[in-house]
Design an enzyme around this catalytic site. Structure first.
Site, PDB file in Angstrom:
ATOM      1  N   GLU A  46     -80.902 -48.227 -32.886  1.00  0.00           N
ATOM      2  CA  GLU A  46     -80.443 -47.314 -31.839  1.00  0.00           C
ATOM      3  C   GLU A  46     -81.674 -46.582 -31.317  1.00  0.00           C
ATOM      4  O   GLU A  46     -82.352 -45.905 -32.081  1.00  0.00           O
ATOM      5  CB  GLU A  46     -79.507 -46.314 -32.515  1.00  0.00           C
ATOM      6  CG  GLU A  46     -78.440 -45.705 -31.693  1.00  0.00           C
ATOM      7  CD  GLU A  46     -77.575 -44.832 -32.604  1.00  0.00           C
ATOM      8  OE1 GLU A  46     -77.610 -43.612 -32.408  1.00  0.00           O
ATOM      9  OE2 GLU A  46     -76.887 -45.362 -33.494  1.00  0.00           O
ATOM     10  N   ASP A  57     -77.509 -32.835 -31.228  1.00  0.00           N
ATOM     11  CA  ASP A  57     -78.494 -33.172 -32.246  1.00  0.00           C
ATOM     12  C   ASP A  57     -79.035 -31.945 -32.951  1.00  0.00           C
ATOM     13  O   ASP A  57     -79.153 -30.867 -32.374  1.00  0.00           O
ATOM     14  CB  ASP A  57     -79.650 -33.954 -31.602  1.00  0.00           C
ATOM     15  CG  ASP A  57     -79.202 -35.322 -31.132  1.00  0.00           C
ATOM     16  OD1 ASP A  57     -78.705 -36.077 -31.978  1.00  0.00           O
ATOM     17  OD2 ASP A  57     -79.321 -35.621 -29.938  1.00  0.00           O
TER      18      ASP A  57
END
Length: 259
Positions: A46, A57
């Site tokens: 990814e 995140d």
């Protein structure tokens, strides 16, 4: 056949997906990291498209995004770096992960076309609503053979999970907790109950568990509850400190998969 679909047909468990941010630690590390991950035995890769406000995140990946942007990474440059990777022997399935705004700015059709050209197999766009994907973009993704992966969390309703399953074709990204990304040392009993609840739904798509996977212990635990797991923050920390990218990456992947 799409490489992601092929992977899940050929392998049903202990699938390791590794995330890294394009342009980190250095602007031109993308292909070096890709090759080392493949050589080390990662099943899926990814690649994060850096964004100025990566809200889902944790601190580690946020910092890698900022460094990558400061290094000069852009979506256009990433496609240039990925051009020719398939011809150069990279066979591992590749997903691009990021936020939907840069994709829209690039042009969704242009973006999907570039993905097809360079050999990207799928996208993860956490902030794109399923309804928008269905109504506006699914036909374009399908036209270029690009799979779209949705995230589910412990708070996602059964109805929504089943709907996501019905419009997905590849795998579902099972976020292990409602927090932001980041390496954790264990999986809680609450998380295990959530995994069991989703497993009982008999979804058509396999699941990979992400957020909090950092080593062989958490990878094995996640793999007992799903088809495998996704490692991000722990890998970002490793490459951020590495003086031998290729060697350290291969050793890391091996340690996660084999202990």
């Amino acid at each position: 056949m799409n490489r992601i679909k092929q992977l899940f047909q050929e392998k049903t468990n202990n699938i390791l997906n590794v995330y890294f941010t394009a342009g980190f630690p250095k602007i031109d590390d993308t292909t070096v990291i890709l090759k080392a991950l493949q050589d080390g035995g990662a099943d899926l890769v990814e690649i994060g498209m850096p964004y100025s406000d990566p809200v889902a995140d944790g601190e580690t990946i946020q910092q890698s995004n900022q460094i990558a942007l400061d290094n000069g990474m852009t979506v256009k440059l990433l496609f240039e770096q990925l051009s020719g990777i398939r011809e150069a022997g990279i066979t591992v399935p590749i997903l691009l992960m990021g936020y939907v705004n840069p994709v829209i700015q690039f042009g969704v059709e242009n973006f999907c076309q570039k993905c097809q050209e360079v050999g990207v197999d799928g996208l993860i766009l956490p902030d794109m609503p399923a309804s928008v994907y269905e109504e506006e973009y699914k036909a374009t993704f399908d036209k270029y053979g690009i799979l779209n992966t949705f995230l589910i969390t412990p708070q996602t309703s059964e109805e929504r999970i089943k709907h996501i399953d019905s419009i997905s074709d590849g795998f579902i990204y099972m976020v292990s907790s409602a927090s932001t990304t980041g390496a954790k040392s264990s999986i809680s009993t609450d998380q295990e109950a959530y995994f069991a609840r989703v497993n009982a739904m008999n979804l058509k798509n396999p699941r990979l568990i992400g957020f909090g996977i950092s080593d062989n212990q958490t990878f094995k635990k996640a793999s007992s509850q799903a088809a495998g797991a996704i490692i991000g923050s722990a890998f970002i920390k490793l490459i951020g400190q590495s003086t031998d990218l290729a060697g350290d990456i291969k050793a890391f992947v091996s340690s996660v998969k084999n202990g």
